[in-house]
Design an enzyme around this catalytic site. Structure first.
Site, PDB file in Angstrom:
ATOM      1  N   SER A  28       0.827  -1.210   0.000  1.00 43.42           N
ATOM      2  CA  SER A  28       0.000   0.000   0.000  1.00 43.42           C
ATOM      3  C   SER A  28       0.862   1.260   0.000  1.00 43.42           C
ATOM      4  O   SER A  28       0.327   2.369  -0.003  1.00 43.42           O
ATOM      5  CB  SER A  28      -0.930   0.004   1.215  1.00 43.42           C
ATOM      6  OG  SER A  28      -0.191  -0.167   2.418  1.00 43.42           O
ATOM      7  N   ASN A 115      -2.022  -2.768  13.307  1.00 41.49           N
ATOM      8  CA  ASN A 115      -3.483  -2.631  13.244  1.00 41.49           C
ATOM      9  C   ASN A 115      -3.974  -1.373  13.974  1.00 41.49           C
ATOM     10  O   ASN A 115      -4.801  -0.634  13.451  1.00 41.49           O
ATOM     11  CB  ASN A 115      -4.165  -3.878  13.808  1.00 41.49           C
ATOM     12  CG  ASN A 115      -3.868  -5.102  12.953  1.00 41.49           C
ATOM     13  OD1 ASN A 115      -3.335  -4.965  11.850  1.00 41.49           O
ATOM     14  ND2 ASN A 115      -4.189  -6.279  13.457  1.00 41.49           N
ATOM     15  N   THR A 160     -40.690  25.294  -9.920  1.00 41.95           N
ATOM     16  CA  THR A 160     -40.904  23.898  -9.531  1.00 41.95           C
ATOM     17  C   THR A 160     -41.025  23.161 -10.852  1.00 41.95           C
ATOM     18  O   THR A 160     -41.533  23.723 -11.830  1.00 41.95           O
ATOM     19  CB  THR A 160     -42.185  23.701  -8.689  1.00 41.95           C
ATOM     20  OG1 THR A 160     -43.304  24.129  -9.465  1.00 41.95           O
ATOM     21  CG2 THR A 160     -42.146  24.496  -7.383  1.00 41.95           C
ATOM     22  N   HIS A 161     -40.506  21.960 -10.918  1.00 45.60           N
ATOM     23  CA  HIS A 161     -40.458  21.201 -12.182  1.00 45.60           C
ATOM     24  C   HIS A 161     -39.688  21.960 -13.260  1.00 45.60           C
ATOM     25  O   HIS A 161     -39.920  21.762 -14.445  1.00 45.60           O
ATOM     26  CB  HIS A 161     -41.865  20.878 -12.700  1.00 45.60           C
ATOM     27  CG  HIS A 161     -42.808  20.363 -11.664  1.00 45.60           C
ATOM     28  ND1 HIS A 161     -42.975  19.022 -11.397  1.00 45.60           N
ATOM     29  CD2 HIS A 161     -43.605  21.028 -10.777  1.00 45.60           C
ATOM     30  CE1 HIS A 161     -43.863  18.874 -10.412  1.00 45.60           C
ATOM     31  NE2 HIS A 161     -44.238  20.077 -10.014  1.00 45.60           N
ATOM     32  N   SER A 282     -14.005  27.700 -26.280  1.00 48.05           N
ATOM     33  CA  SER A 282     -14.037  26.554 -27.181  1.00 48.05           C
ATOM     34  C   SER A 282     -12.949  26.741 -28.217  1.00 48.05           C
ATOM     35  O   SER A 282     -12.686  27.861 -28.656  1.00 48.05           O
ATOM     36  CB  SER A 282     -15.400  26.472 -27.859  1.00 48.05           C
ATOM     37  OG  SER A 282     -15.295  25.715 -29.055  1.00 48.05           O
ATOM     38  N   LYS A 288     -18.143  30.901 -27.593  1.00 45.68           N
ATOM     39  CA  LYS A 288     -18.437  30.099 -26.415  1.00 45.68           C
ATOM     40  C   LYS A 288     -17.687  30.537 -25.162  1.00 45.68           C
ATOM     41  O   LYS A 288     -16.517  30.901 -25.211  1.00 45.68           O
ATOM     42  CB  LYS A 288     -18.080  28.638 -26.678  1.00 45.68           C
ATOM     43  CG  LYS A 288     -18.929  28.012 -27.759  1.00 45.68           C
ATOM     44  CD  LYS A 288     -20.185  27.407 -27.190  1.00 45.68           C
ATOM     45  CE  LYS A 288     -19.907  26.015 -26.721  1.00 45.68           C
ATOM     46  NZ  LYS A 288     -21.110  25.381 -26.224  1.00 45.68           N
ATOM     47  N   ASN A 290     -17.681  28.493 -21.639  1.00 47.52           N
ATOM     48  CA  ASN A 290     -18.268  27.294 -21.048  1.00 47.52           C
ATOM     49  C   ASN A 290     -18.096  27.241 -19.524  1.00 47.52           C
ATOM     50  O   ASN A 290     -17.045  27.609 -19.009  1.00 47.52           O
ATOM     51  CB  ASN A 290     -17.648  26.045 -21.668  1.00 47.52           C
ATOM     52  CG  ASN A 290     -17.993  25.904 -23.136  1.00 47.52           C
ATOM     53  OD1 ASN A 290     -19.077  26.311 -23.566  1.00 47.52           O
ATOM     54  ND2 ASN A 290     -17.071  25.353 -23.909  1.00 47.52           N
ATOM     55  N   GLU A 295     -19.592  22.253 -14.379  1.00 46.48           N
ATOM     56  CA  GLU A 295     -19.867  20.900 -14.887  1.00 46.48           C
ATOM     57  C   GLU A 295     -19.038  19.861 -14.142  1.00 46.48           C
ATOM     58  O   GLU A 295     -19.522  18.769 -13.816  1.00 46.48           O
ATOM     59  CB  GLU A 295     -19.565  20.830 -16.379  1.00 46.48           C
ATOM     60  CG  GLU A 295     -20.497  21.697 -17.219  1.00 46.48           C
ATOM     61  CD  GLU A 295     -19.970  21.846 -18.637  1.00 46.48           C
ATOM     62  OE1 GLU A 295     -20.311  21.011 -19.473  1.00 46.48           O
ATOM     63  OE2 GLU A 295     -19.202  22.783 -18.898  1.00 46.48           O
ATOM     64  N   TYR A 322      -9.263  -7.074  12.586  1.00 45.25           N
ATOM     65  CA  TYR A 322      -8.681  -6.581  11.343  1.00 45.25           C
ATOM     66  C   TYR A 322      -8.637  -7.647  10.261  1.00 45.25           C
ATOM     67  O   TYR A 322      -8.325  -8.806  10.514  1.00 45.25           O
ATOM     68  CB  TYR A 322      -7.250  -6.074  11.607  1.00 45.25           C
ATOM     69  CG  TYR A 322      -6.553  -5.562  10.353  1.00 45.25           C
ATOM     70  CD1 TYR A 322      -6.723  -4.246   9.935  1.00 45.25           C
ATOM     71  CD2 TYR A 322      -5.751  -6.404   9.577  1.00 45.25           C
ATOM     72  CE1 TYR A 322      -6.106  -3.777   8.779  1.00 45.25           C
ATOM     73  CE2 TYR A 322      -5.137  -5.941   8.421  1.00 45.25           C
ATOM     74  CZ  TYR A 322      -5.317  -4.630   8.030  1.00 45.25           C
ATOM     75  OH  TYR A 322      -4.715  -4.170   6.895  1.00 45.25           O
ATOM     76  N   GLN A 327      -7.331  -2.510   3.996  1.00 46.75           N
ATOM     77  CA  GLN A 327      -6.307  -1.673   3.353  1.00 46.75           C
ATOM     78  C   GLN A 327      -6.890  -0.941   2.134  1.00 46.75           C
ATOM     79  O   GLN A 327      -6.367   0.074   1.704  1.00 46.75           O
ATOM     80  CB  GLN A 327      -5.123  -2.550   2.922  1.00 46.75           C
ATOM     81  CG  GLN A 327      -3.984  -1.799   2.268  1.00 46.75           C
ATOM     82  CD  GLN A 327      -2.740  -2.654   2.174  1.00 46.75           C
ATOM     83  OE1 GLN A 327      -2.061  -2.854   3.179  1.00 46.75           O
ATOM     84  NE2 GLN A 327      -2.446  -3.180   1.000  1.00 46.75           N
ATOM     85  N   LYS A 330      -8.125   3.261   1.937  1.00 47.34           N
ATOM     86  CA  LYS A 330      -7.436   4.546   1.826  1.00 47.34           C
ATOM     87  C   LYS A 330      -7.583   5.255   0.489  1.00 47.34           C
ATOM     88  O   LYS A 330      -7.886   6.454   0.439  1.00 47.34           O
ATOM     89  CB  LYS A 330      -5.961   4.364   2.164  1.00 47.34           C
ATOM     90  CG  LYS A 330      -5.750   4.092   3.639  1.00 47.34           C
ATOM     91  CD  LYS A 330      -4.325   3.688   3.923  1.00 47.34           C
ATOM     92  CE  LYS A 330      -4.229   2.635   4.990  1.00 47.34           C
ATOM     93  NZ  LYS A 330      -5.121   1.472   4.867  1.00 47.34           N
TER      94      LYS A 330
HETATM   95  N1  ARG Z   1      -1.072  -1.482   5.321  1.00 41.35           N
HETATM   96  C1  ARG Z   1      -2.007  -2.043   6.233  1.00 41.35           C
HETATM   97  C2  ARG Z   1      -3.365  -1.408   6.048  1.00 41.35           C
HETATM   98  O1  ARG Z   1      -3.442  -0.410   5.444  1.00 41.35           O
HETATM   99  C3  ARG Z   1      -1.531  -1.837   7.632  1.00 41.35           C
HETATM  100  C4  ARG Z   1      -2.070  -2.824   8.614  1.00 41.35           C
HETATM  101  C5  ARG Z   1      -1.497  -4.153   8.362  1.00 41.35           C
HETATM  102  N2  ARG Z   1      -1.881  -5.070   9.369  1.00 41.35           N
HETATM  103  C6  ARG Z   1      -1.783  -6.404   9.203  1.00 41.35           C
HETATM  104  N3  ARG Z   1      -2.174  -7.154  10.155  1.00 41.35           N
HETATM  105  N4  ARG Z   1      -1.300  -6.914   8.102  1.00 41.35           N
HETATM  106  O2  ARG Z   1      -4.382  -1.921   6.480  1.00 41.35           O
END
Ligand code: ARG
Length: 463
Positions: A28, A115, A160-161, A282, A288, A290, A295, A322, A327, A330
């Site tokens: 990660s 964790n 409205t509408h 444009s 134009k 825009n 948008e 966990y 993971q 993120k």
């Molecule tokens: N990179 C992991 C995550 O984002 C960190 C936690 C890893 N924990 C584990 N027991 N492998 O979740």
């Protein structure tokens, strides 16, 4: 001795390193390096606590502190070498710390786990984004208040509408969004207050036998208290889900407003002129201008809501505690946060720079028989006609005006009396849009005096 190619963090158990594909799916670091500052803050708090509780020596804690600062400056300076083999930000930082300070680095991970570490880092990151969202929303609300105050009595059609309904004021329309973004702001604040419990010290899942002080680390990291259940602390991501759902609702508001700006800035409406700074041209059609920013804001809701859906589904059905599935939290949150902040800033910029075309608004306000309800209300108020009958009389007059291609005030008194004999000259006073909006003095109504009162209330609340 462990195999050279096996992992330096858990090589004891492993004879061989991972397959390249395993490394690719597992790592990660490509994205969680965005949590480097949070990771180092968490580690510093943890090391200081370990020393204060006598789990490690003050000397080791000091070496760790200095080393972490060095690592942070390397990361901030762009000289840090991130390694996919080291999987994530936590192990990248710890491995580098080992290179910088040697043996004491190995004591940092006492009484914690990745964790609780990742849950802590991620919470700190999300919390920063909630703070950024709060600032962005406040700035947008202030820009809307400025528009509302300037145009508290500018008349425009209310729809409205998307059909002309009744005249409203520009200020009233702006204040509708102040209310929406105001609720988004309160959702952001609620989410922040609810999430502000520290997972650090929950360790892998069960807590630890070391005499750690979780209040101390919680305080150092600006949390209100330590999370009260270690299983929960390491395994829920509802704070991220709440962030994403708050962002999603706000993005819906942003997209609705963006859509109105797209419509309003068209040649057919000309309600607003967007500034050159927030428009594009444009390459082929010279005339134009825009509304690209609007948008794109309109579209952002798709990816933000997508992130919310994706993480909901990742979390659904996961057994405690966990699992590595988590993971996948993120990237969704990072992307949604980036785009939410960008959308807020772009909307604020557009609102600040845009010009409402008062004449076009007023011209449109009077068209489409927008004061028909005022006519019906007059019949009820002055002639005591039941509303249903008044509705019918007015409908007949609207049809008459429509067939002649004129507006309601253009009908003669004789025309009107032909439909209802009791109508007098006085009727014409309510057919003007100014009178119409001025009469809507009910609390929260569109009358300029009501709009100004709401602007004042918001300004008071925001100071
Ligand atoms: N990179 C992991 C995550 O984002 C960190 C936690 C890893 N924990 C584990 N027991 N492998 O979740």
């Amino acid at each position: 001795m462990t195999d050279q190619s096996s992992n330096q963090m858990w090589g004891g158990r492993f004879a061989a390193g991972p397959d390249a594909i395993m490394e690719a799916i597992n790592a990660s670091i490509g994205y969680d390096q965005r949590m480097a500052a949070q990771d180092i803050a968490g580690s510093r708090a943890h090391a200081a606590m370990l020393a204060a509780t006598g789990v490690i020596t003050d000397n080791d804690a000091e070496a760790i502190r200095e080393g972490l600062l060095t690592v942070l400056s390397e990361i901030e300076g762009g000289t840090f070498q991130f390694s996919t083999a080291l999987e994530d930000i936590h192990m990248n930082v710890e491995a580098r710390l080992k290179e910088v300070i040697g043996e004491p680095a190995g004591r940092l991970h006492t009484g914690r786990s990745r964790n609780d570490q990742v849950a802590t880092d991620f919470k700190l990151w999300v919390r920063d984004q909630l703070d950024a969202a709060e600032s962005g929303l406040l700035a947008l609300i202030n820009a809307l208040l400025t528009q509302a105050e300037a145009g508290a009595d500018w008349v425009m059609p209310g729809f409205t509408h998307l059909q002309t309904a009744q005249p409203v004021t520009w200020g009233h329309h702006m204040m509708a969004y102040v209310e929406m973004f105001g609720r988004d702001l309160s959702r952001v604040r609620d989410a922040r207050a609810r999430m502000n419990e520290s997972p650090l010290g929950a360790a892998a899942l069960a807590g630890t036998s070391f005499p750690i002080d979780r209040d101390m680390t919680a305080k150092a990291l600006g949390f209100d208290r330590p999370a009260a259940n270690s299983l929960d602390a390491v395994s829920d991501r509802d704070f991220a889900l709440e962030f994403l759902s708050t962002a999603s609702i706000c993005a819906v508001h942003l997209s609705r407003f963006a859509e109105e700006l797209v419509i309003w800035s068209s040649a057919q409406f000309r309600f607003v002129t967007l500034s050159d700074r927030f428009s594009t041209g444009s390459s082929i059609m010279p005339q134009k201008k825009n509304p690209d920013a609007a948008e794109l804001i309109r579209a952002k809701v798709g990816r933000i809501f997508g992130a919310n859906t994706a993480l909901m589904i990742v979390m659904k059905g996961l057994p405690l505690a966990y699992s590595k599935d988590m993971q996948e939290d993120k990237e969704q949150v990072f992307d949604a946060a980036d785009n939410w902040m960008l959308a807020l800033a772009a909307m604020e910029g557009m609102v600040k720079d845009m010009t409402a075309n008062r004449e076009s608004l007023a011209a449109a306000a009077g068209s489409g028989f927008s004061t028909a309800t005022d006519l019906a209300d007059w019949l009820v108020r002055v002639l005591k006609v039941p509303f249903r009958d008044a509705h019918h009389v007015t409908g007949t007059l609207v049809a008459m005006a429509e067939s002649r291609g004129c507006d309601l005030p253009d009908l003669s008194l004789e025309d009107m009396q032909g439909v209802h004999a009791g109508i007098t000259e006085d009727i014409f006073t309510v057919l003007g849009v100014e009178n119409s909006v001025n009469s809507r003095m009910s609390y929260g109504g569109t009358a300029p005096a009501q709009v100004r009162a709401q602007v004042a209330r918001w300004k008071e609340m925001l100071t």
